[in-house]
Design a protein around this motif. Sequence first.
Motif, PDB file in Angstrom:
ATOM      1  N   LEU A 254      12.238  12.329 -37.172  1.00  0.00           N
ATOM      2  CA  LEU A 254      11.024  12.261 -36.367  1.00  0.00           C
ATOM      3  C   LEU A 254      10.565  10.823 -36.156  1.00  0.00           C
ATOM      4  O   LEU A 254      10.145  10.449 -35.051  1.00  0.00           O
ATOM      5  N   LEU A 255      10.630  10.017 -37.206  1.00  0.00           N
ATOM      6  CA  LEU A 255      10.179   8.632 -37.105  1.00  0.00           C
ATOM      7  C   LEU A 255      11.112   7.813 -36.220  1.00  0.00           C
ATOM      8  O   LEU A 255      10.657   6.982 -35.433  1.00  0.00           O
ATOM      9  N   VAL A 266      18.411   4.242 -37.806  1.00  0.00           N
ATOM     10  CA  VAL A 266      17.547   3.098 -38.104  1.00  0.00           C
ATOM     11  C   VAL A 266      16.432   3.517 -39.057  1.00  0.00           C
ATOM     12  O   VAL A 266      16.127   2.825 -40.038  1.00  0.00           O
ATOM     13  N   ALA A 267      15.816   4.673 -38.778  1.00  0.00           N
ATOM     14  CA  ALA A 267      14.714   5.155 -39.624  1.00  0.00           C
ATOM     15  C   ALA A 267      15.204   5.514 -41.019  1.00  0.00           C
ATOM     16  O   ALA A 267      14.475   5.328 -42.003  1.00  0.00           O
ATOM     17  N   ALA A 268      16.437   6.029 -41.118  1.00  0.00           N
ATOM     18  CA  ALA A 268      16.984   6.395 -42.429  1.00  0.00           C
ATOM     19  C   ALA A 268      17.121   5.168 -43.317  1.00  0.00           C
ATOM     20  O   ALA A 268      16.749   5.195 -44.501  1.00  0.00           O
ATOM     21  N   PHE A 299       1.186   7.228 -31.393  1.00  0.00           N
ATOM     22  CA  PHE A 299       1.209   6.081 -30.497  1.00  0.00           C
ATOM     23  C   PHE A 299       2.578   5.847 -29.848  1.00  0.00           C
ATOM     24  O   PHE A 299       2.662   5.216 -28.799  1.00  0.00           O
ATOM     25  N   VAL A 300       3.645   6.335 -30.499  1.00  0.00           N
ATOM     26  CA  VAL A 300       4.995   6.216 -29.925  1.00  0.00           C
ATOM     27  C   VAL A 300       5.659   7.590 -30.025  1.00  0.00           C
ATOM     28  O   VAL A 300       6.469   7.826 -30.938  1.00  0.00           O
ATOM     29  N   PRO A 301       5.318   8.526 -29.150  1.00  0.00           N
ATOM     30  CA  PRO A 301       5.818   9.907 -29.256  1.00  0.00           C
ATOM     31  C   PRO A 301       7.342  10.006 -29.286  1.00  0.00           C
ATOM     32  O   PRO A 301       7.889  10.936 -29.890  1.00  0.00           O
ATOM     33  N   GLY A 302       8.020   9.064 -28.654  1.00  0.00           N
ATOM     34  CA  GLY A 302       9.474   9.107 -28.607  1.00  0.00           C
ATOM     35  C   GLY A 302      10.138   8.537 -29.839  1.00  0.00           C
ATOM     36  O   GLY A 302      11.365   8.499 -29.921  1.00  0.00           O
ATOM     37  N   GLY A 303       9.361   8.091 -30.830  1.00  0.00           N
ATOM     38  CA  GLY A 303       9.942   7.514 -32.032  1.00  0.00           C
ATOM     39  C   GLY A 303      10.181   6.019 -31.889  1.00  0.00           C
ATOM     40  O   GLY A 303      10.021   5.437 -30.814  1.00  0.00           O
TER      41      GLY A 303
END
Length: 324
Positions: A254-255, A266-268, A299-303
């Motif tokens: 999600l992030l 990248v988030a992982a 603020f950044v729905p697309g992640g």
Amino acid sequence: MTVFGGRIGLFLWMLAIAAAVVAPLVFTGGVSRNLAILALLFAVVASNWDLTLGYAGIFNFAHVAFFGIGGYVSAIATIHFGVPIWLDILLAVAFVAVLAAVTAALAVRLRGIYVALVTFAFVQLCVALIISQKWLTGGAVGLVGVPDLELFGFRFGSSAMSYFYLAEALLIGSTLFLRWLVRSDFGLSLVALRDNEAYAVSRGMSATRQRVLAMVASSLFTSAAGAVYAHYLIVASPDVFSFSLTTLILSMVLLGGTATIFGPIVAAIALTVVTEQLASFGVVRFMIIAVLIVLTLRFVPGGLWSLGEIVTARRGTKGEESAR
């Protein structure tokens, strides 16, 4: 032009390959290198979950269970049945793929929250079986003594760098596979079914077949990562089925941004490092991560990965305006 194609995409791939070569030389400490290996393996799990959650729109909570089962099948095969190392990983991948197909066939015919409930129940069933069958799985303690990976007489445990490169190779192979898959006709059919199932079915697509195949495809590298994880830690533990790990990896998807593949990777890496740095906060760290996710989605729905596309789009707009 998006961040995935053209010269920018080529630059990102070259940068990723360079980082893969240099990273093991940078993370020389035992703790930092261990953290990096775990981050790479979690990145494989998160990016493959994005295939079903982001592209196919399946609320599949059994995905992390595929990671754990891959580790247990690999461990059981080598410890109890003497299956040669590396062959046990292939066996784990095959076993989990069949299990994913069966689970998907039962779940994807349902809709909405019911898919999530069925797949979540599947995870609880796995935990109950693992804890109850102590003679086979080691019960709540886990299956200890998983043999170290070995290749041509070289034991991977003798050099932490070996597992680092193995995790990198697994992530690169997984990413290439996923990018090829989502750009193929099969990947486009998943998006079509996600966005407008009635229209896609009217054009001759089989919703059940495509979604079952999506879950099977997402389980391949996930189970392989689970098997490598068990060999690396020398133990297959029921902790991998915990709700906290499921929440953490879901947070990565999600992030980073769903339906991006690269975003969860990248988030992982970022979340694994941040979670470790916040270890002294105990359970509060998960609340902090939850707040970060809420703020990101607000603020950044697309992640986070969508920020690259936003910046690229703005530069393109400014370029057009200056040309005028």
